[in-house]
Scaffold this active site. Structure first.
Site, PDB file in Angstrom:
ATOM      1  N   ASP A  36     101.577 -10.379   3.774  1.00 35.63           N
ATOM      2  CA  ASP A  36     101.569  -9.299   2.788  1.00 35.63           C
ATOM      3  C   ASP A  36     100.273  -9.430   1.990  1.00 35.63           C
ATOM      4  OD1 ASP A  36     102.493  -7.196   1.098  1.00 35.63           O
ATOM      5  OD2 ASP A  36     103.135  -8.667  -0.381  1.00 35.63           O
ATOM      6  N   SER A  37      99.916  -8.390   1.242  1.00 40.01           N
ATOM      7  CA  SER A  37      98.743  -8.474   0.368  1.00 40.01           C
ATOM      8  C   SER A  37      98.954  -9.518  -0.726  1.00 40.01           C
ATOM      9  CB  SER A  37      98.481  -7.121  -0.278  1.00 40.01           C
ATOM     10  OG  SER A  37      99.584  -6.739  -1.076  1.00 40.01           O
TER      11      SER A  37
ATOM     12  N   TYR B 130      96.183  -4.151  -2.071  1.00 35.32           N
ATOM     13  CA  TYR B 130      95.629  -3.343  -0.984  1.00 35.32           C
ATOM     14  C   TYR B 130      95.805  -1.837  -1.279  1.00 35.32           C
ATOM     15  CZ  TYR B 130      95.422  -7.377   2.290  1.00 35.32           C
ATOM     16  OH  TYR B 130      95.139  -8.555   2.937  1.00 35.32           O
ATOM     17  N   GLY B 131      96.793  -1.510  -2.068  1.00 40.57           N
ATOM     18  CA  GLY B 131      97.261  -0.119  -2.193  1.00 40.57           C
ATOM     19  C   GLY B 131      96.285   0.857  -2.812  1.00 40.57           C
TER      20      GLY B 131
ATOM     21  N   CYS C  10     104.134  -5.512   4.483  1.00 39.50           N
ATOM     22  CA  CYS C  10     103.387  -4.795   3.443  1.00 39.50           C
ATOM     23  C   CYS C  10     103.333  -3.345   3.884  1.00 39.50           C
ATOM     24  CB  CYS C  10     101.981  -5.388   3.341  1.00 39.50           C
ATOM     25  SG  CYS C  10     100.835  -4.441   2.313  1.00 39.50           S
ATOM     26  N   ASN C  11     103.806  -2.449   3.043  1.00 38.61           N
ATOM     27  CA  ASN C  11     103.811  -1.042   3.418  1.00 38.61           C
ATOM     28  C   ASN C  11     102.410  -0.497   3.626  1.00 38.61           C
ATOM     29  OD1 ASN C  11     106.676   0.465   3.047  1.00 38.61           O
ATOM     30  ND2 ASN C  11     106.577  -1.348   1.784  1.00 38.61           N
TER      31      ASN C  11
ATOM     32  N   GLU D 159     104.102  -7.266 -11.257  1.00 30.51           N
ATOM     33  CA  GLU D 159     103.293  -8.500 -11.319  1.00 30.51           C
ATOM     34  C   GLU D 159     103.291  -9.063 -12.749  1.00 30.51           C
ATOM     35  OE1 GLU D 159     101.293  -9.975  -8.776  1.00 30.51           O
ATOM     36  OE2 GLU D 159     101.735  -8.551  -7.182  1.00 30.51           O
TER      37      GLU D 159
ATOM     38  N   CYS E 109     107.240   0.342  -0.865  1.00 27.32           N
ATOM     39  CA  CYS E 109     106.365  -0.751  -1.291  1.00 27.32           C
ATOM     40  C   CYS E 109     107.276  -1.943  -1.545  1.00 27.32           C
ATOM     41  CB  CYS E 109     105.614  -0.359  -2.567  1.00 27.32           C
ATOM     42  SG  CYS E 109     104.689  -1.732  -3.313  1.00 27.32           S
TER      43      CYS E 109
ATOM     44  N   HIS F 293     107.162  -4.303  -3.498  1.00 28.58           N
ATOM     45  CA  HIS F 293     107.392  -4.677  -4.899  1.00 28.58           C
ATOM     46  C   HIS F 293     108.554  -3.887  -5.527  1.00 28.58           C
ATOM     47  CE1 HIS F 293     103.360  -6.466  -4.842  1.00 28.58           C
ATOM     48  NE2 HIS F 293     103.608  -7.011  -6.006  1.00 28.58           N
TER      49      HIS F 293
END
Lengths: 296, 296
Positions: free
Chosen positions: B23-24, B55-56, B86-87, B165, B197, B199
């Site tokens: 994942d990122s 990354y998004g 990771c989407n 985060e 996503c 998250h």
């Protein structure tokens, strides 16, 4: 004369070389704007590391590596000095950069601290910035060096950068975010607050509202521009031309996004932004090449 | 049999090799958790690219390059399959990864779309994700391929990741951010919303509140775990051991921060996180080396 100037006595820079400026992304344009006002005859090359932004949540080791890449890139334009227009890179990477490169390099921490010292009357100064900048204690160390009697209070505000990047600069939500971060800082009766991140000047209204009208907000941009001017004068490298400077913009990703948001920071149109290739994305260590030039 | 399996007929994988997941950053741990529940006998190597997160907000080209680096790193553990947890990387990098690597690779977009199709009754599905994921149109394309009569409505929510985060998962501010992003989406009378996503499952409460109790929230984690199980079974690579799997965690920056926040995602203690060196920070293209192993 600093160490970098000493280390390379054979190299004679010329007054008509450009100034290099880098930031993790777009925030450093507030510094570029002040430099342009202070020393309008200088050519400028700006690099924003938009493929690896943000720096403020990352480690000293990583920030230092990224900063070294950025100076290497700027050196390919034969810049006469480099300005680190990023608080996080100045706080955590400047020492390593000065050790590694012969070219004179200045950051934004010391100028910001000097501006705060000129502003404060009660000797109580607040500092806000990214997690990495605040965690480094750089502003506090610099202020205490300038005047050991100062009282310094710090607060990291990690959501401010994403809010600026999203363009949510006004309204109820960002106002409440600012209040939440700054509530504790307000209780320390500071009279001066350092905006220790180049994104934060865009949130001036919200930060002022949260701190109250008596607290003076200062940022590094103006003082950094003055330091750049003084350095060029000391090195006898100030540009002697009479015409206006040129500005060139490079990024490691998303040039069009940089151009659009960048105009908001710079307060004027940006004509073109070029994207730099592989070496800023971990694929190779070759000298960066420009893979796309957009003239818009 | 997919292209990757076809391309390397000489290579015989063994059932006792680990599964690789990347994942990122930290969000992919929600997928790891589901995989661990679905196929508990598998060893797992997880990589989070925390030096270059997020990354998004970045371009397809940059996301693809980063994803290729990540798979190369996982390959150094001789993983039998790779899961792109990771989407954003699934939406923009999966095609290139499948072209470049012989190892079987699955993403989270198709499983998420399948989960939404199983959930919807009125054929009206919403998708939320990062700017890059929504901009790619990948969920919409995948859903329309599964059932062309579906109506799909999308919304990028760039501030959700920074809020997670920062650990602001509850309260008035994130509630208002969710309402602001989702107000328009709500007007389309969707009955299912894809959390596009990794998250976002941590914001379930706020998102559900903003959308109302009748909208079913789905995420890719469970369906991706089922797809990983089916793939291993098809390849005859399911682990035959009876004991519990091992988990190893690697990041490109800030291992301690990953460990602390990671436990919130995973819902259990993380024993150790190792930091991977230079090749994830643009300095060299050598094979990553582990420069610090923290046993905590």
């Amino acid at each position: 004369m600093n160490r970098a100037e000493k280390r390379n006595p054979e190299k004679h820079s010329s007054f008509d070389q450009p100034i290099g400026i880098f930031d993790s992304g777009i925030g450093g344009l507030t510094v570029l704007k002040a430099i342009r006002e202070e020393i309008p005859r200088e050519d400028i090359v700006y690099f924003g590391d938009t493929a690896r932004v943000p720096y403020g949540t990352k480690s000293k080791e990583t920030i230092t590596k990224f900063s070294i890449d950025n100076v290497k890139f700027l050196q390919s334009f034969d810049t006469k000095i480099v300005v680190v227009a990023c608080n996080t890179a100045s706080a955590l990477g400047l020492g390593a950069l000065k050790n590694q490169f012969a070219i004179p390099i200045i950051g934004v921490i010391e100028p910001g601290a000097k501006a705060a010292l000129l502003s404060t009357k009660n000797g109580r100064i607040g500092v806000i910035g990214t997690k990495a900048t605040i965690g480094s204690g750089s502003y506090e160390a610099c202020l205490k060096k300038l005047d050991p009697s100062l009282k310094v209070f710090s607060q990291a505000c990690p959501l401010f950068v994403p809010f600026v990047e999203e363009g949510w600069l006004d309204g109820e939500i960002i106002s409440k975010v600012a209040q939440t971060y700054l509530e504790h800082l307000k209780s320390f009766k500071i009279d001066t607050l350092i905006l220790g991140c180049t994104h934060y000047p865009l949130l001036t209204k919200m930060i002022q509202k949260a701190m109250g009208p008596k607290v003076k907000l200062v940022n590094s941009a103006q003082e950094t521009a003055k330091e750049a001017k003084a350095l060029l004068s000391r090195l006898k490298l100030a540009n002697r031309r009479k015409d206006q400077q040129s500005m060139r913009f490079y990024v490691s990703d998303e040039p069009e996004q940089f151009r659009v948001l960048g105009e908001r920071f710079l307060g004027q149109a940006i004509q073109s932004v070029a994207k730099v290739g592989d070496s800023f994305s971990g694929v190779s260590s070759k000298t960066p090449r420009i893979i796309k030039e957009r003239v818009l």
